[in-house]
Design a protein around this motif. Structure first.
Motif, PDB file in Angstrom:
ATOM      1  N   GLY A  26      10.642  -4.274  -0.945  1.00 53.36           N
ATOM      2  CA  GLY A  26       9.993  -2.975  -1.085  1.00 53.36           C
ATOM      3  C   GLY A  26       8.516  -2.962  -0.748  1.00 53.36           C
ATOM      4  O   GLY A  26       7.739  -2.252  -1.385  1.00 53.36           O
ATOM      5  N   VAL A  27       8.111  -3.722   0.275  1.00 54.67           N
ATOM      6  CA  VAL A  27       6.688  -3.851   0.603  1.00 54.67           C
ATOM      7  C   VAL A  27       6.192  -2.588   1.314  1.00 54.67           C
ATOM      8  O   VAL A  27       6.748  -2.171   2.338  1.00 54.67           O
ATOM      9  N   ARG A  28       5.125  -2.015   0.769  1.00 56.58           N
ATOM     10  CA  ARG A  28       4.512  -0.812   1.339  1.00 56.58           C
ATOM     11  C   ARG A  28       3.015  -1.037   1.545  1.00 56.58           C
ATOM     12  O   ARG A  28       2.357  -1.664   0.731  1.00 56.58           O
ATOM     13  N   ARG A  29       2.518  -0.482   2.661  1.00 57.30           N
ATOM     14  CA  ARG A  29       1.087  -0.551   2.945  1.00 57.30           C
ATOM     15  C   ARG A  29       0.699   0.667   3.761  1.00 57.30           C
ATOM     16  O   ARG A  29       1.358   0.994   4.751  1.00 57.30           O
ATOM     17  N   ARG A  30      -0.330   1.354   3.308  1.00 55.86           N
ATOM     18  CA  ARG A  30      -0.832   2.495   4.073  1.00 55.86           C
ATOM     19  C   ARG A  30      -2.326   2.373   4.261  1.00 55.86           C
ATOM     20  O   ARG A  30      -3.028   1.753   3.460  1.00 55.86           O
ATOM     21  N   PHE A  31      -2.818   2.949   5.350  1.00 61.34           N
ATOM     22  CA  PHE A  31      -4.241   3.007   5.634  1.00 61.34           C
ATOM     23  C   PHE A  31      -4.611   4.484   5.725  1.00 61.34           C
ATOM     24  O   PHE A  31      -4.244   5.159   6.693  1.00 61.34           O
ATOM     25  N   ASN A  32      -5.267   4.973   4.695  1.00 62.43           N
ATOM     26  CA  ASN A  32      -5.565   6.403   4.577  1.00 62.43           C
ATOM     27  C   ASN A  32      -4.266   7.206   4.685  1.00 62.43           C
ATOM     28  O   ASN A  32      -3.374   7.014   3.875  1.00 62.43           O
ATOM     29  N   ASP A  33      -4.123   8.033   5.701  1.00 66.16           N
ATOM     30  CA  ASP A  33      -2.918   8.843   5.833  1.00 66.16           C
ATOM     31  C   ASP A  33      -1.843   8.175   6.683  1.00 66.16           C
ATOM     32  O   ASP A  33      -0.779   8.751   6.914  1.00 66.16           O
ATOM     33  N   THR A  34      -2.118   6.978   7.175  1.00 75.49           N
ATOM     34  CA  THR A  34      -1.167   6.287   8.059  1.00 75.49           C
ATOM     35  C   THR A  34      -0.333   5.297   7.269  1.00 75.49           C
ATOM     36  O   THR A  34      -0.874   4.399   6.606  1.00 75.49           O
ATOM     37  N   VAL A  35       0.982   5.463   7.320  1.00 80.41           N
ATOM     38  CA  VAL A  35       1.898   4.529   6.662  1.00 80.41           C
ATOM     39  C   VAL A  35       2.213   3.401   7.642  1.00 80.41           C
ATOM     40  O   VAL A  35       2.818   3.624   8.696  1.00 80.41           O
ATOM     41  N   ALA A  36       1.782   2.193   7.311  1.00 79.46           N
ATOM     42  CA  ALA A  36       2.015   1.041   8.188  1.00 79.46           C
ATOM     43  C   ALA A  36       3.308   0.322   7.841  1.00 79.46           C
ATOM     44  O   ALA A  36       4.062  -0.090   8.723  1.00 79.46           O
TER      45      ALA A  36
END
Length: 355
Positions: free
Chosen positions: A25-35
Motif C-alpha cells: 500500500g505504498v503511496r507518495r504524492r508531490f503537492n497535487d501530483t500522485v506519484a
C-alpha cells in the motif's frame, strides 16, 4: 470505491517467506501530483523483477522509495524483513549498504581510478585498504575488467563504465541490486552484453535484482517476472512469458505493440460487429507453441481457415506466439471447432471482430 479495471493487480498476496523486498500500500504524492498510488509488491530472493512503464508512470519515485531516498506518505516497505519506510537516517544507513545501485549515466568519479571507484563504498564503510582493494580486484575480474584497474573513467567506453558501476554496486555484498534505466544510454550490442552480465551475476551470486526500465526488450532478455506500472499503480504482473503472450492491461498492450505481431492496418480498419469472416486473435506460450499448435493450425487451414499474420519467438527458454486467423462466419461449427481445439492446447483465443 476505485473502479480501475486492473485494480486487482494491486492486491498482492502475503509476501513469501523468502521475500527480499515487500511493498504494501505504498503511496507518495508531490503537492497535487500522485506519484505512487497504493503499490503492493514482493520480490523473492534470487529473482529478477522488471518494473516497466512510460515516463511519468512512477518508476523513479518507486526506486527512490526502495533505496530510502524518498519516504512514502503511507504504506510499508520491508527489505530483508526490516521496515525502512519510517527509519531515521542514522538507522537507514546500514540498511542502505544492503542495496546496490547502478545508474543510467554511471555516476563514476572521474578523478579516481577504476579500482578506486569500485572500492569507494568499502572505504566509506571503513574497511582496511588491503581488504577493499582485494575485493575491488575480485569484482573487476567478475565483470571482465581486470586489465582496466588503473585506468580512469574517461579512458573507458560506455559499456566498460557500466561494468565498473556494476562492480561498485556489488562491493558491499548487497542483498538487492537496483538497476535504474542502466542500459538506456548504451547501444544495442553493449546493452545485450550488460544484460548478459547481470544475468550471470544473478546466477552466480543468487542476487535479487530489480530492473527499472521503459524498454520491453530489457525485461524480455533477463527478467523472471514483470510488473507494469501506470499512473502510480501496478496494473499487471506475471511471468515475462505470460505477460508477453497475453497482456491484459491496455498500457501493457501498447508497450508491447512493437514487440508482437499486429493485425494489419487494412484488416483492423475494417473490423465490424458483423461480416462474412470472423477474425480470431490467438496467443500462446510454452510447449504448445513448439509442437502441436502447428498441427492444429494446419488442420484449421485445411478446413477453411486463413492465416492473416503471426509468428513464434523465444523469450529466454520459452516459446511465445501470436497469430491472426480468418474463418468464414457462415460456418459456425468450424469456428467453434478451431477455437475449442486451440484453447484445449493452452492458447488464448479472442474474437476480434468481423470483416
Amino acid at each position: 470505491m476505485n473502479s480501475h479495471p486492473f485494480l486487482s493487480a494491486q492486491i498482492a498476496p502475503l509476501a513469501p517467506a523468502d521475500a527480499v523486498v515487500t511493498l504494501s500500500g505504498v503511496r507518495r504524492r508531490f503537492n497535487d501530483t500522485v506519484a505512487l498510488d497504493g503499490i503492493s509488491l514482493s520480490v523473492r530472493k534470487g529473482e529478477i523483477l522488471g518494473i516497466i512503464g512510460r515516463s511519468g508512470a512512477g518508476k523513479s519515485t518507486l526506486i527512490r522509495c526502495l533505496n530510502g531516498l524518498e519516504r512514502p506518505d503511507s504504506g510499508e516497505i520491508t527489505i530483508e524483513g526490516k521496515r525502512i519506510d519510517g527509519l531515521p537516517e542514522r538507522q537507514l544507513q546500514p540498511l542502505r549498504r544492503r542495496i546496490g545501485m547502478i545508474f543510467q549515466h554511471f555516476n563514476l568519479l572521474s578523478a579516481k581510478t577504476v579500482e578506486a571507484n569500485v572500492a569507494l563504498p568499502l572505504k566509506i564503510e571503513g574497511l582496511p585498504k588491503a581488504e577493499r582493494m582485494a575485493r575491488a580486484r575480485d569484482l573487476l575480474e567478475l565483470v571482465g575488467l581486470s586489465d582496466k584497474a588503473k585506468a580512469y573513467p574517461a579512458q573507458l567506453s560506455g559499456g566498460q563504465k557500466q561494468r565498473v558501476g556494476i562492480a561498485r554496486a556489488l562491493a558491499a555484498r548487497p542483498a538487492l541490486l537496483l538497476s535504474d534505466e542502466a542500459t538506456s544510454a548504451l547501444d544495442p550490442e553493449t546493452t545485450r552484453s550488460i544484460l548478459a552480465l547481470l544475468k550471470d551475476i544473478n546466477r552466480k551470486l543468487g542476487l535479487t535484482i530489480i530492473l527499472i526500465t521503459h524498454e520491453m526488450d530489457v525485461v524480455r532478455s533477463i527478467a523472471d517476472r514483470v510488473a507494469v506500472i501506470d499512473a502510480g499503480r501496478i496494473v499487471e504482473t506475471g511471468t515475462v512469458q505470460s505477460v508477453f503472450a497475453n497482456p491484459q492491461a491496455p498500457i501493457t498492450q501498447r508497450l508491447l505493440e512493437g514487440s508482437r505481431p499486429r493485425l494489419p492496418e487494412h484488416v483492423a480498419a475494417r473490423l465490424n460487429p458483423a461480416g462474412e469472416a470472423i477474425i480470431l486473435g490467438v496467443d500462446l506460450s510454452g510447449p504448445y507453441g513448439q509442437s502441436r499448435f502447428f498441427t492444429d493450425l494446419a488442420d484449421a487451414l485445411s478446413a477453411g481457415a486463413s492465416l492473416i499474420q503471426g509468428g513464434v519467438e523465444h523469450i529466454q527458454d520459452e516459446s511465445v506466439g501470436r497469430f491472426f486467423l480468418s474463418l468464414p462466419a457462415r460456418d459456425a461449427n468450424l469456428v467453434e471447432r478451431v477455437r475449442s481445439t486451440l484453447q484445449a492446447g493452452g492458447a488464448h483465443v479472442e474474437v476480434l471482430g468481423h470483416v
